[in-house]
Design an enzyme around this catalytic site. Structure first.
Site, PDB file in Angstrom:
ATOM      1  N   ASN A 163       0.845  -1.173   0.149  1.00 25.99           N
ATOM      2  CA  ASN A 163      -0.064  -0.160  -0.060  1.00 25.99           C
ATOM      3  C   ASN A 163       0.979   1.231  -0.173  1.00 25.99           C
ATOM      4  O   ASN A 163       0.389   2.278  -0.817  1.00 25.99           O
ATOM      5  CB  ASN A 163      -1.038  -0.074   1.138  1.00 25.99           C
ATOM      6  CG  ASN A 163      -0.458  -0.157   2.594  1.00 25.99           C
ATOM      7  OD1 ASN A 163       0.821  -0.580   2.596  1.00 25.99           O
ATOM      8  ND2 ASN A 163      -0.965   0.350   3.436  1.00 25.99           N
TER       9      ASN A 163
ATOM     10  N   CYS B  76      -3.696   2.207   7.005  1.00 23.02           N
ATOM     11  CA  CYS B  76      -3.938   1.713   8.033  1.00 23.02           C
ATOM     12  C   CYS B  76      -4.694   2.643   8.932  1.00 23.02           C
ATOM     13  O   CYS B  76      -5.221   2.256   9.751  1.00 23.02           O
ATOM     14  CB  CYS B  76      -2.839   1.135   8.900  1.00 23.02           C
ATOM     15  SG  CYS B  76      -1.438   2.351   8.816  1.00 23.02           S
TER      16      CYS B  76
ATOM     17  N   GLU C 237       2.766  -3.747  12.836  1.00 27.43           N
ATOM     18  CA  GLU C 237       2.156  -2.572  12.452  1.00 27.43           C
ATOM     19  C   GLU C 237       0.805  -3.389  11.551  1.00 27.43           C
ATOM     20  O   GLU C 237       1.230  -3.688  10.312  1.00 27.43           O
ATOM     21  CB  GLU C 237       2.905  -1.645  11.628  1.00 27.43           C
ATOM     22  CG  GLU C 237       2.336  -0.263  11.757  1.00 27.43           C
ATOM     23  CD  GLU C 237       1.031   0.020  10.850  1.00 27.43           C
ATOM     24  OE1 GLU C 237       0.059  -0.491  11.203  1.00 27.43           O
ATOM     25  OE2 GLU C 237       1.346   0.387   9.800  1.00 27.43           O
ATOM     26  N   LEU C 238      -0.231  -3.616  12.100  1.00 30.69           N
ATOM     27  CA  LEU C 238      -1.133  -4.543  11.666  1.00 30.69           C
ATOM     28  C   LEU C 238      -2.512  -3.796  11.219  1.00 30.69           C
ATOM     29  O   LEU C 238      -3.529  -4.505  10.963  1.00 30.69           O
ATOM     30  CB  LEU C 238      -1.455  -5.571  12.398  1.00 30.69           C
ATOM     31  CG  LEU C 238      -0.042  -6.340  12.881  1.00 30.69           C
ATOM     32  CD1 LEU C 238      -0.611  -7.567  13.964  1.00 30.69           C
ATOM     33  CD2 LEU C 238       0.562  -7.144  11.805  1.00 30.69           C
TER      34      LEU C 238
ATOM     35  N   SER D  13      -1.434  -7.289   7.251  1.00 32.10           N
ATOM     36  CA  SER D  13      -2.696  -8.047   7.942  1.00 32.10           C
ATOM     37  C   SER D  13      -2.445  -8.564   9.330  1.00 32.10           C
ATOM     38  O   SER D  13      -1.273  -9.018   9.821  1.00 32.10           O
ATOM     39  CB  SER D  13      -3.474  -8.903   7.055  1.00 32.10           C
ATOM     40  OG  SER D  13      -2.730 -10.049   6.985  1.00 32.10           O
TER      41      SER D  13
HETATM   42  P1  NAD Z   1      -2.110 -10.567   3.126  1.00 32.28           P
HETATM   43  O1  NAD Z   1      -2.673 -11.065   4.351  1.00 32.28           O
HETATM   44  O2  NAD Z   1      -2.377 -11.615   2.148  1.00 32.28           O
HETATM   45  O3  NAD Z   1      -0.900 -10.261   3.265  1.00 32.28           O
HETATM   46  C1  NAD Z   1      -0.320  -9.108   3.987  1.00 32.28           C
HETATM   47  C2  NAD Z   1       1.131  -8.775   3.477  1.00 32.28           C
HETATM   48  O4  NAD Z   1       1.680  -9.929   3.911  1.00 32.28           O
HETATM   49  C3  NAD Z   1       1.535  -8.995   1.880  1.00 32.28           C
HETATM   50  O5  NAD Z   1       2.463  -7.859   1.764  1.00 32.28           O
HETATM   51  C4  NAD Z   1       2.005 -10.240   1.845  1.00 32.28           C
HETATM   52  O6  NAD Z   1       3.133 -10.262   0.892  1.00 32.28           O
HETATM   53  C5  NAD Z   1       2.634 -10.373   3.147  1.00 32.28           C
HETATM   54  N1  NAD Z   1       2.465 -12.147   3.553  1.00 32.28           N
HETATM   55  C6  NAD Z   1       1.380 -12.786   3.306  1.00 32.28           C
HETATM   56  N2  NAD Z   1       1.641 -14.020   3.875  1.00 32.28           N
HETATM   57  C7  NAD Z   1       2.920 -13.804   4.535  1.00 32.28           C
HETATM   58  C8  NAD Z   1       4.135 -14.733   5.003  1.00 32.28           C
HETATM   59  N3  NAD Z   1       3.550 -16.083   5.334  1.00 32.28           N
HETATM   60  N4  NAD Z   1       5.007 -14.287   5.384  1.00 32.28           N
HETATM   61  C9  NAD Z   1       5.392 -13.111   5.245  1.00 32.28           C
HETATM   62  N5  NAD Z   1       4.818 -12.211   4.426  1.00 32.28           N
HETATM   63  C10 NAD Z   1       3.366 -12.650   4.270  1.00 32.28           C
HETATM   64  O7  NAD Z   1      -3.119  -9.510   2.912  1.00 32.28           O
HETATM   65  P2  NAD Z   1      -3.507  -8.384   1.740  1.00 32.28           P
HETATM   66  O8  NAD Z   1      -4.471  -9.104   0.855  1.00 32.28           O
HETATM   67  O9  NAD Z   1      -2.118  -8.421   0.897  1.00 32.28           O
HETATM   68  O10 NAD Z   1      -3.913  -7.289   2.572  1.00 32.28           O
HETATM   69  C11 NAD Z   1      -5.224  -7.091   2.826  1.00 32.28           C
HETATM   70  C12 NAD Z   1      -5.129  -6.777   4.391  1.00 32.28           C
HETATM   71  O11 NAD Z   1      -3.749  -6.710   4.840  1.00 32.28           O
HETATM   72  C13 NAD Z   1      -5.630  -5.679   4.343  1.00 32.28           C
HETATM   73  O12 NAD Z   1      -7.164  -6.092   4.902  1.00 32.28           O
HETATM   74  C14 NAD Z   1      -5.250  -5.010   5.771  1.00 32.28           C
HETATM   75  O13 NAD Z   1      -6.026  -5.035   6.708  1.00 32.28           O
HETATM   76  C15 NAD Z   1      -3.746  -5.681   5.729  1.00 32.28           C
HETATM   77  N6  NAD Z   1      -2.942  -4.493   5.369  1.00 32.28           N
HETATM   78  C16 NAD Z   1      -2.549  -3.664   6.116  1.00 32.28           C
HETATM   79  C17 NAD Z   1      -1.442  -2.956   5.956  1.00 32.28           C
HETATM   80  C18 NAD Z   1      -0.976  -1.631   6.868  1.00 32.28           C
HETATM   81  O14 NAD Z   1      -0.327  -0.756   6.467  1.00 32.28           O
HETATM   82  N7  NAD Z   1      -0.793  -2.034   8.211  1.00 32.28           N
HETATM   83  C19 NAD Z   1      -0.731  -2.916   4.740  1.00 32.28           C
HETATM   84  C20 NAD Z   1      -1.288  -3.857   3.646  1.00 32.28           C
HETATM   85  C21 NAD Z   1      -2.116  -4.773   4.238  1.00 32.28           C
END
Ligand code: NAD
Length: 481
Positions: A157, A289, A255-256, A234
């Site tokens: 993001n 976030c 930071e979730l 996430s």
């Molecule tokens: P996701 O849970 O699939 O992935 C979130 C991030 O984690 C991605 O960058 C992904 O590459 C990474 N990831 C996934 N599995 C991993 C693992 N096993 N080990 C290491 N990294 C891993 O979610 P998404 O579809 O990419 O994003 C959706 C949700 O994530 C949103 O609803 C939001 O809540 C959250 N999000 C939060 C932020 C933030 O700034 N806090 C940023 C991006 C996404």
């Protein structure tokens, strides 16, 4: 410039000073979310790459830790300047891979460079302590030392700012870093790594990987080399990584995300608050976030606020990020687009009204209209689950105690916003809200020099300010006769 003329760079990852591209490894496509066109390919690291990155982070840790903090500052600040010099190319790649308006991408490059400067200059000021002792009791001191090699994970993001914060704070503290950035937005992270290496960062101090997230995180976290884990993303993935780290007794920084309440009292200028809410809601297509998501409006102003806010949201021009008229781009990927309609449909099925938007259009890209759901029940999904998209939900309140309890009722605890003309209430409310960051009579949390972080399931630790550098330091007591 337009999407058709903008150039997306070839993507490589970085291991121990060596750039590895798609000619040498399998790759995955990179998509432009505004057009759904394939714009490039990201090479995927194999186990040998992960192991080489670990070996380099281990080998270079002591030399980097023992480098003068002022030398580390100079390299980081030179890298920040290189980002500024390259801002047009970096912003072009960012808009292509993430979809955000080009002006916002330029702003992200500038902001990231400023954050790197800020974090760099914190490093030489991480003082220790000298304990007061008797004349014959020798000397007792406490010093701060770099914790060791860091495994960092960053999402799509803010594809430059989030990696920039993590890497700069850890490098400033004297740690080596292996970062896995998002495969969906790799060019921005590559630009960061290139700026650092071009600024003189020694080989192996920073490695940048793309690949299978689960494979990389498991291998890095279980390695004896890694001493701390930093993750933004996430809640589900964050908890998973914290569990992996906990099994080997390693600290984490998480930071979730959040689900920010916006509490609007009946003494405000409704038009001004609606206008402020607009910019904050459509920023990054709501994929922030700290995005305002739950609007708690005093019953007496609810309908007037909704009427004005809906009018503004309906006027938002959505489109390709390279079109200067565009105010909001697409969602960043197919997953976010697919997540929107079920949230809206659930709220409406539970009796919510729809005052703006409520539908998408993915015929060209992942575009979803800015959406305002009204009088949404507290148990609707948009009120309980972070929408991470351009959806705002309203509900009403009449009593301060009640609205504070409802605002605090979720497991999230990142950001909150309060709007009131009452100075006493403006002082009182931030104390009562169980979040890491509160803004009063404005939106936006986090400035370049300050703490940035959450509470509860939104995570712990700081991505900004002196506290961010402290994340990568540990204390040591030295007692001397
Ligand atoms: P996701 O849970 O699939 O992935 C979130 C991030 O984690 C991605 O960058 C992904 O590459 C990474 N990831 C996934 N599995 C991993 C693992 N096993 N080990 C290491 N990294 C891993 O979610 P998404 O579809 O990419 O994003 C959706 C949700 O994530 C949103 O609803 C939001 O809540 C959250 N999000 C939060 C932020 C933030 O700034 N806090 C940023 C991006 C996404």
């Amino acid at each position: 410039m337009s999407t058709s003329t903008a150039q997306y760079p070839a993507i490589e990852f970085l291991v121990d000073g060596r750039w590895i591209g798609t000619a040498e490894r399998e790759s995955a496509p990179v998509e432009n979310p505004a057009t759904r066109a394939e714009i490039g390919a990201v090479p995927l690291a194999v186990e040998a790459d992960i192991d080489a990155a670990l070996a380099a982070a281990d080998r270079e840790f002591v030399p980097w830790r023992d480098t003068s903090p002022h030398r580390r500052v100079a390299i980081l600040m030179r890298a920040a300047d290189l980002l500024r010099e390259r801002r047009a190319d970096i912003a072009t790649a960012m808009t292509l891979e993430n979809g955000k308006p080009y002006g916002d991408s330029l702003g992200e490059v500038d902001y990231t460079a400023d954050i790197i400067d800020s974090l760099a200059t914190e490093a030489p000021r991480r003082f220790g302590a000298v304990l007061p002792v008797g004349a014959d009791e020798g000397r007792t001191i406490v010093v701060s030392e770099a914790i060791g090699p860091i495994a960092a994970f960053a999402p799509w993001n803010y594809p430059l700012t989030v990696p920039g914060r993590k890497v700069a704070a850890a490098l400033a503290a004297g740690c080596t870093v292996i970062i896995k950035a998002a495969e969906e937005t790799p060019a921005s992270a590559v630009a960061l790594a290139r700026a650092l290496t071009d600024a003189g960062l020694p080989d192996g101090v920073l490695s940048l990987l793309f690949g299978d997230p689960a494979q990389i995180s498991e291998r890095l976290i279980s390695s004896r080399v890694i001493r701390k884990v930093s993750f933004t993303g996430s809640i589900g993935v964050g908890k998973h990584l914290a569990t992996l780290a906990g099994a080997v007794a390693k600290p984490t920084m998480l930071e979730l995300g959040g689900h920010a309440p916006v509490i609007v009292f009946d003494d405000v200028d409704i038009d001004a608050v609606a206008r402020e809410s607009l910019g904050s809601k459509i920023h990054n297509s709501g994929q922030s976030c700290g995005s305002p998501t739950r609007f708690y409006l005093h019953e007496s102003i609810h309908d007037a606020f909704v009427a004005r806010y809906a009018e503004l949201l309906e006027q938002v021009r959505i489109g390709d990020g390279f079109d200067p008229a565009t105010e909001m781009g697409p969602l960043a990927n197919a997953r976010r687009y697919a997540a929107m309609q079920p949230l809206v449909d659930d709220a409406i099925a539970r009796g919510a009204g729809l005052a703006a938007g409520g539908h998408g259009d993915d015929s060209t890209g992942y575009f979803y209209r800015p959406t305002l759901l009204t009088r949404v029940p507290d148990d609707a999904l948009t009120m309980t689950d972070e929408p991470f998209g351009p959806i705002a939900s309203t509900t009403t309140f009449t009593d301060e105690d009640e609205v504070v309890e409802r605002a605090n009722s979720l497991p999230y605890g990142l950001a909150a916003y309060v709007f009131t003309a009452d100075a006493t209430r403006a002082l009182r409310l931030p104390r009562r809200l169980d979040v890491g960051m509160v803004s009063v009579n404005r939106f936006g949390v986090g400035a370049r020099d300050t703490f940035f972080g959450g509470r509860k399931e939104s995570g712990y630790g700081s991505e900004g300010g002196p506290e961010a550098v402290e994340e990568y330091l540990v204390k040591k007591l030295i007692a001397q006769a």
